[in-house]
Design a protein around this motif. Sequence first.
Motif, PDB file in Angstrom:
ATOM      1  N   ALA A 147      51.578  46.596  32.574  1.00 20.74           N
ATOM      2  CA  ALA A 147      50.121  46.422  32.592  1.00 20.74           C
ATOM      3  C   ALA A 147      49.696  45.535  33.758  1.00 20.74           C
ATOM      4  CB  ALA A 147      49.649  45.820  31.267  1.00 20.74           C
ATOM      5  N   ARG A 148      50.398  44.419  33.939  1.00 19.40           N
ATOM      6  CA  ARG A 148      50.021  43.495  35.016  1.00 19.40           C
ATOM      7  C   ARG A 148      50.206  44.145  36.378  1.00 19.40           C
ATOM      8  NH1 ARG A 148      53.218  39.205  34.059  1.00 19.40           N
ATOM      9  NH2 ARG A 148      51.705  37.786  33.117  1.00 19.40           N
ATOM     10  N   ASP A 149      51.348  44.807  36.584  1.00 21.06           N
ATOM     11  CA  ASP A 149      51.632  45.421  37.885  1.00 21.06           C
ATOM     12  C   ASP A 149      50.619  46.508  38.226  1.00 21.06           C
ATOM     13  OD1 ASP A 149      53.807  43.758  38.209  1.00 21.06           O
ATOM     14  OD2 ASP A 149      55.316  45.273  37.699  1.00 21.06           O
ATOM     15  N   VAL A 150      50.307  47.365  37.250  1.00 17.28           N
ATOM     16  CA  VAL A 150      49.363  48.459  37.515  1.00 17.28           C
ATOM     17  C   VAL A 150      47.955  47.900  37.733  1.00 17.28           C
ATOM     18  CG1 VAL A 150      48.310  50.571  36.615  1.00 17.28           C
ATOM     19  CG2 VAL A 150      50.751  50.168  36.285  1.00 17.28           C
ATOM     20  N   LEU A 151      47.567  46.894  36.964  1.00 17.28           N
ATOM     21  CA  LEU A 151      46.247  46.279  37.159  1.00 17.28           C
ATOM     22  C   LEU A 151      46.139  45.602  38.522  1.00 17.28           C
ATOM     23  CD1 LEU A 151      45.554  44.829  33.599  1.00 17.28           C
ATOM     24  CD2 LEU A 151      44.164  46.554  34.786  1.00 17.28           C
ATOM     25  N   GLU A 152      47.236  44.978  38.976  1.00 17.22           N
ATOM     26  CA  GLU A 152      47.231  44.374  40.319  1.00 17.22           C
ATOM     27  C   GLU A 152      47.024  45.456  41.381  1.00 17.22           C
ATOM     28  OE1 GLU A 152      47.246  41.286  41.216  1.00 17.22           O
ATOM     29  OE2 GLU A 152      48.260  40.074  39.691  1.00 17.22           O
ATOM     30  N   ALA A 153      47.705  46.595  41.206  1.00 21.36           N
ATOM     31  CA  ALA A 153      47.555  47.706  42.155  1.00 21.36           C
ATOM     32  C   ALA A 153      46.131  48.254  42.123  1.00 21.36           C
ATOM     33  CB  ALA A 153      48.561  48.816  41.835  1.00 21.36           C
ATOM     34  N   LEU A 154      45.596  48.447  40.902  1.00 21.50           N
ATOM     35  CA  LEU A 154      44.237  48.994  40.768  1.00 21.50           C
ATOM     36  C   LEU A 154      43.197  48.024  41.309  1.00 21.50           C
ATOM     37  CD1 LEU A 154      44.281  50.713  37.253  1.00 21.50           C
ATOM     38  CD2 LEU A 154      44.445  51.796  39.510  1.00 21.50           C
ATOM     39  N   SER A 155      43.386  46.745  41.056  1.00 18.82           N
ATOM     40  CA  SER A 155      42.447  45.746  41.549  1.00 18.82           C
ATOM     41  C   SER A 155      42.346  45.817  43.075  1.00 18.82           C
ATOM     42  CB  SER A 155      42.901  44.349  41.103  1.00 18.82           C
ATOM     43  OG  SER A 155      41.999  43.366  41.537  1.00 18.82           O
ATOM     44  N   PHE A 156      43.505  45.934  43.730  1.00 15.15           N
ATOM     45  CA  PHE A 156      43.541  46.064  45.190  1.00 15.15           C
ATOM     46  C   PHE A 156      42.907  47.377  45.642  1.00 15.15           C
ATOM     47  CE2 PHE A 156      45.905  47.962  48.766  1.00 15.15           C
ATOM     48  CZ  PHE A 156      45.536  47.094  49.784  1.00 15.15           C
ATOM     49  N   LEU A 157      43.320  48.471  44.994  1.00 19.45           N
ATOM     50  CA  LEU A 157      42.828  49.804  45.346  1.00 19.45           C
ATOM     51  C   LEU A 157      41.310  49.874  45.209  1.00 19.45           C
ATOM     52  CD1 LEU A 157      44.272  52.517  46.070  1.00 19.45           C
ATOM     53  CD2 LEU A 157      44.097  53.122  43.657  1.00 19.45           C
ATOM     54  N   HIS A 158      40.787  49.329  44.105  1.00 17.49           N
ATOM     55  CA  HIS A 158      39.342  49.376  43.850  1.00 17.49           C
ATOM     56  C   HIS A 158      38.574  48.480  44.822  1.00 17.49           C
ATOM     57  CE1 HIS A 158      40.277  50.754  39.434  1.00 17.49           C
ATOM     58  NE2 HIS A 158      40.570  51.659  40.346  1.00 17.49           N
ATOM     59  N   ARG A 159      39.162  47.355  45.208  1.00 21.31           N
ATOM     60  CA  ARG A 159      38.513  46.498  46.221  1.00 21.31           C
ATOM     61  C   ARG A 159      38.408  47.222  47.562  1.00 21.31           C
ATOM     62  NH1 ARG A 159      41.705  42.310  44.233  1.00 21.31           N
ATOM     63  NH2 ARG A 159      43.103  42.398  46.029  1.00 21.31           N
ATOM     64  N   GLU A 160      39.408  48.084  47.830  1.00 20.63           N
ATOM     65  CA  GLU A 160      39.389  48.868  49.066  1.00 20.63           C
ATOM     66  C   GLU A 160      38.452  50.072  48.957  1.00 20.63           C
ATOM     67  OE1 GLU A 160      41.180  48.082  52.024  1.00 20.63           O
ATOM     68  OE2 GLU A 160      41.335  46.212  50.900  1.00 20.63           O
ATOM     69  N   GLY A 161      37.846  50.248  47.782  1.00 19.43           N
ATOM     70  CA  GLY A 161      36.861  51.319  47.588  1.00 19.43           C
ATOM     71  C   GLY A 161      37.426  52.631  47.088  1.00 19.43           C
ATOM     72  N   TYR A 162      38.736  52.655  46.732  1.00 20.71           N
ATOM     73  CA  TYR A 162      39.375  53.903  46.312  1.00 20.71           C
ATOM     74  C   TYR A 162      39.475  54.049  44.794  1.00 20.71           C
ATOM     75  CZ  TYR A 162      40.937  55.081  51.036  1.00 20.71           C
ATOM     76  OH  TYR A 162      40.980  55.435  52.368  1.00 20.71           O
ATOM     77  N   VAL A 163      39.382  55.296  44.341  1.00 24.03           N
ATOM     78  CA  VAL A 163      39.700  55.674  42.968  1.00 24.03           C
ATOM     79  C   VAL A 163      41.025  56.426  43.021  1.00 24.03           C
ATOM     80  CG1 VAL A 163      38.908  56.970  40.932  1.00 24.03           C
ATOM     81  CG2 VAL A 163      37.221  55.981  42.514  1.00 24.03           C
ATOM     82  N   HIS A 164      42.021  56.048  42.184  1.00 26.84           N
ATOM     83  CA  HIS A 164      43.308  56.762  42.205  1.00 26.84           C
ATOM     84  C   HIS A 164      43.129  58.182  41.689  1.00 26.84           C
ATOM     85  CE1 HIS A 164      47.319  58.109  40.972  1.00 26.84           C
ATOM     86  NE2 HIS A 164      47.806  57.257  41.858  1.00 26.84           N
ATOM     87  N   ALA A 165      42.466  58.320  40.544  1.00 23.17           N
ATOM     88  CA  ALA A 165      42.053  59.610  39.971  1.00 23.17           C
ATOM     89  C   ALA A 165      43.177  60.466  39.392  1.00 23.17           C
ATOM     90  CB  ALA A 165      41.242  60.426  40.985  1.00 23.17           C
ATOM     91  N   ASP A 166      44.402  59.942  39.321  1.00 27.21           N
ATOM     92  CA  ASP A 166      45.464  60.690  38.626  1.00 27.21           C
ATOM     93  C   ASP A 166      46.509  59.734  38.067  1.00 27.21           C
ATOM     94  OD1 ASP A 166      46.648  62.938  37.559  1.00 27.21           O
ATOM     95  OD2 ASP A 166      47.805  63.409  39.365  1.00 27.21           O
ATOM     96  N   LEU A 167      46.042  58.680  37.415  1.00 27.78           N
ATOM     97  CA  LEU A 167      46.955  57.705  36.815  1.00 27.78           C
ATOM     98  C   LEU A 167      47.542  58.290  35.539  1.00 27.78           C
ATOM     99  CD1 LEU A 167      47.941  54.856  37.369  1.00 27.78           C
ATOM    100  CD2 LEU A 167      46.024  53.980  36.064  1.00 27.78           C
TER     101      LEU A 167
END
Length: 427
Positions: A147-167
Amino acid sequence: MACGSESGGKEPSSHHGTVSLGDADQTMKPAFFEIFGEMWNVQARLGQGVSASVYRVSSGRASSAAVKEFQVDAQGGDYGYHKERSVLEDIQGHKNIVTLYGVFTNHNCLGASTRCLLLELLDVSVSELLVRASNQGHSMWVIQHCARDVLEALSFLHREGYVHADLKPRNVLWSADDECFKLIDFGLSYKEGHQDVKYIQTDGYRAPEAELQNSLAQAGLEGDAGCTVAIDLWSLGIILLEMYSGIKLKETVRSQEWKDNSSAIIDHIFASKIVVGPAIPVYHLRDLIKSMLHHDPNKRSTAEKALCSPFFSIPFAPHIEDLVMLPTPVLRLLNVIDDNHLHNEEEYEDIVEDMKAECQKYGAVVSLLIPKENPGKGQVFVEYASAGDSKEAQRLLTGRTFDGKFVVATFYPLSAYKRGYLYQTVQ
């Protein structure tokens, strides 16, 4: 058969684990790729989708990586390749996102050319962990780590303006060398507000608003401005609920009961699982998952807010099963040494030398520790130069006999070992 290529990018570092994207047909895979002027043998096909195949490649014992080879799309273009390459190049450098080493064009013997990404090779996926856990669910240590690792990745990704869209579980993989979970597969990703993909997310992990948008697209109708980063939090909420329960929830989240009152179903899942130990961490996890699974995306937690959950302030110890499933550069050997050997200095030194000589057969040993007192009394901790070496040692040492005893070999968290912290693991 791959015959040659033009390449660009940087060389990968020497050791990486094993990407696992599910079992795939092993037929018709290329024999090798020429990458950066060097021949890389294809060891296995790790995954195959509509637009691309992923291979484990090696240029000898010291170098392993993954190649994602894209098929030319129906219009004869390379849209899928350019899309994923541009996203990956834009978000490089975060420890919880797969590393892109470089790109190259592969020319096969039939005269066709394909575009390829050379990627970090990772280990076991959350999808495989769910299969191994069957209906038991995972330990709080693994769930918290993931949970922590994925949230850290998403937090960074979302700050960069991206949606992963296939988690989904198959797109979250463990890195043995970096000792963390990482996100892969950015083929459906897009900049928030600039969605260029009609059909997003995978069934079972699809947020309600993505479900609606996909249905509209199928009917040839236009939706609103597109889905926001909130869809990624929904997917992660489902993944964590599956990890806790050990149950695939695809049919559950399709049901009318879920649409009417998902909160009650989450409560039921948590209430029906027998938990040994304090209840408070379980309640924190339940509340964290609920915060990600609001049907209204505006009420859903953000990645940054979710990282502040009290669930992440609780220290957990790994189960022994966790340390078998998640490779690291450190190996722990159990059932090897009798207590009486520990207090005879001469015997103790002999055992240390014998163990070092044995363990060096499988790779370069950086350090070896045999504690004389608890915690860890009589256990052998072996730090290898790479996770590749420790995995080979674990495979070959498990079930061997040493002084008449059957050896049990698990991995051990490198970070804990370096700090001198020896877990009393939960059996």
